[in-house]
Motif scaffolding. Structure first.
Motif, short mmCIF file in Angstrom:
data_model
loop_
_atom_site.label_atom_id
_atom_site.label_comp_id
_atom_site.label_asym_id
_atom_site.label_seq_id
_atom_site.Cartn_x
_atom_site.Cartn_y
_atom_site.Cartn_z
N ASP B 28 0.81 -1.22 0.00
CA ASP B 28 0.00 0.00 0.00
C ASP B 28 0.85 1.28 0.00
O ASP B 28 0.46 2.31 0.56
N GLU B 30 2.47 4.69 -1.28
CA GLU B 30 1.97 5.77 -2.14
C GLU B 30 2.88 6.00 -3.36
O GLU B 30 2.40 6.34 -4.43
N ASP B 51 1.00 9.06 -6.46
CA ASP B 51 -0.38 8.72 -6.16
C ASP B 51 -0.99 8.11 -7.42
O ASP B 51 -0.43 8.25 -8.52
N VAL B 52 -2.15 7.53 -7.27
CA VAL B 52 -2.84 6.97 -8.43
C VAL B 52 -3.07 8.08 -9.46
O VAL B 52 -3.47 9.19 -9.11
N ARG B 68 -0.39 4.58 -13.94
CA ARG B 68 -0.70 4.10 -12.60
C ARG B 68 -2.21 4.27 -12.37
O ARG B 68 -2.68 5.29 -11.88
N LYS B 70 -4.01 1.87 -10.60
CA LYS B 70 -4.27 1.35 -9.26
C LYS B 70 -3.06 1.59 -8.40
O LYS B 70 -1.92 1.63 -8.89
N LYS B 71 -3.29 1.73 -7.11
CA LYS B 71 -2.20 2.09 -6.20
C LYS B 71 -1.07 1.07 -6.21
O LYS B 71 0.10 1.43 -6.10
N GLU B 72 -1.40 -0.19 -6.36
CA GLU B 72 -0.38 -1.22 -6.23
C GLU B 72 0.39 -1.48 -7.53
O GLU B 72 1.38 -2.20 -7.51
N SER B 93 9.27 0.91 -4.63
CA SER B 93 8.15 1.58 -3.97
C SER B 93 8.63 2.17 -2.65
O SER B 93 9.66 1.77 -2.10
#
Lengths: 114, 112
Positions: B28, B30, B51-52, B68, B70-72, B93
């Motif tokens: 998770d 950012e 960020d997304v 990007r 999705k966040k992951e 990340s």
């Protein structure tokens, strides 16, 4: 401009001997400094960081690094090298205009012979 | 433990092909990054995302784009691969407020 220099492409040391991997930096203001290690066919792994405080920073796998403001250096050290320490080592500094961006040195290959 | 995975360890593409490199992190975080690693040059930042749907150019964005949604997941796209894009590509990340970037194992891309 901010930069990091690793003056040695390769460092050779015998197992059991102390090792030093050199890093010098050029930044304005107080530097945030990092060491990462890359084992063969792997991504980089964080070893240690200097933000503030004691000039001698201890990290993973018995490594430590000494911050020297007057010499603008952040050399990585270990008292007794292991063959398994053989890897590629990167010094990095956080860019002053970003809280995320790292500027990496060119890397130093450490070879520890049995 | 944080895990950052990349879709391929080795990839061979032809000049002019569109290439997608995928990166997924499970903590998770950012912030996500794409670097390329070349001998004697260290790691150079291509793009990063905080960020997304948010992205910023790094030092060498030319010839690359990112996505990007999705966040992951953070994707690197080579719109038209060229031989000078042959390299090792590393994804990383970073949690907000943290200093430690977590890296994936890398994708070695060869463009012929």
């Amino acid at each position: 401009a901010q930069s990091v220099a690793q003056p040695e492409d390769q460092v050779n040391v015998a197992e059991g001997n102390p090792l030093t991997v050199k890093c010098t930096y050029s930044v304005s203001g107080n530097p945030y400094l990092f060491w990462y290690v890359q084992y063969p066919n792997r991504g980089l792994q964080f070893l240690l960081k200097y933000i503030t405080g004691d000039n001698l920073v201890k990290g993973s796998y018995g490594f430590e690094a000494e911050f020297n403001k007057s010499q603008t250096s952040f050399h990585l050290k270990k008292p007794s090298a292991l063959v398994s320490d053989s890897a590629l080592y990167f010094c990095a500094v956080r860019a002053m205009d970003s809280s995320y961006k790292l500027i990496f040195g060119s890397g130093t290959r450490l070879l520890v012979r049995p | 433990d944080v895990k950052v995975t990349q879709s391929s360890r080795y990839l061979v593409k032809r000049t002019g092909e569109k290439v997608f490199l995928e990166c997924v992190q499970d903590m998770d975080h950012e912030n996500m990054f794409w670097y390329r690693q070349d001998p004697g040059l260290g790691l150079r930042l291509i793009y990063f995302s905080y960020d997304v749907k948010m992205k910023e150019k790094g030092d060498i964005p030319e010839g690359y784009s990112v996505s990007r949604e999705k966040k992951e997941r953070f994707s690197l796209i080579l719109e038209s691969a060229s031989t000078n894009q042959t390299s090792m590509y590393l994804c990383a990340s970073l949690a907000g407020g943290s200093d430690e970037q977590y890296f994936g194992p890398g994708t070695r891309l060869t463009v012929t």
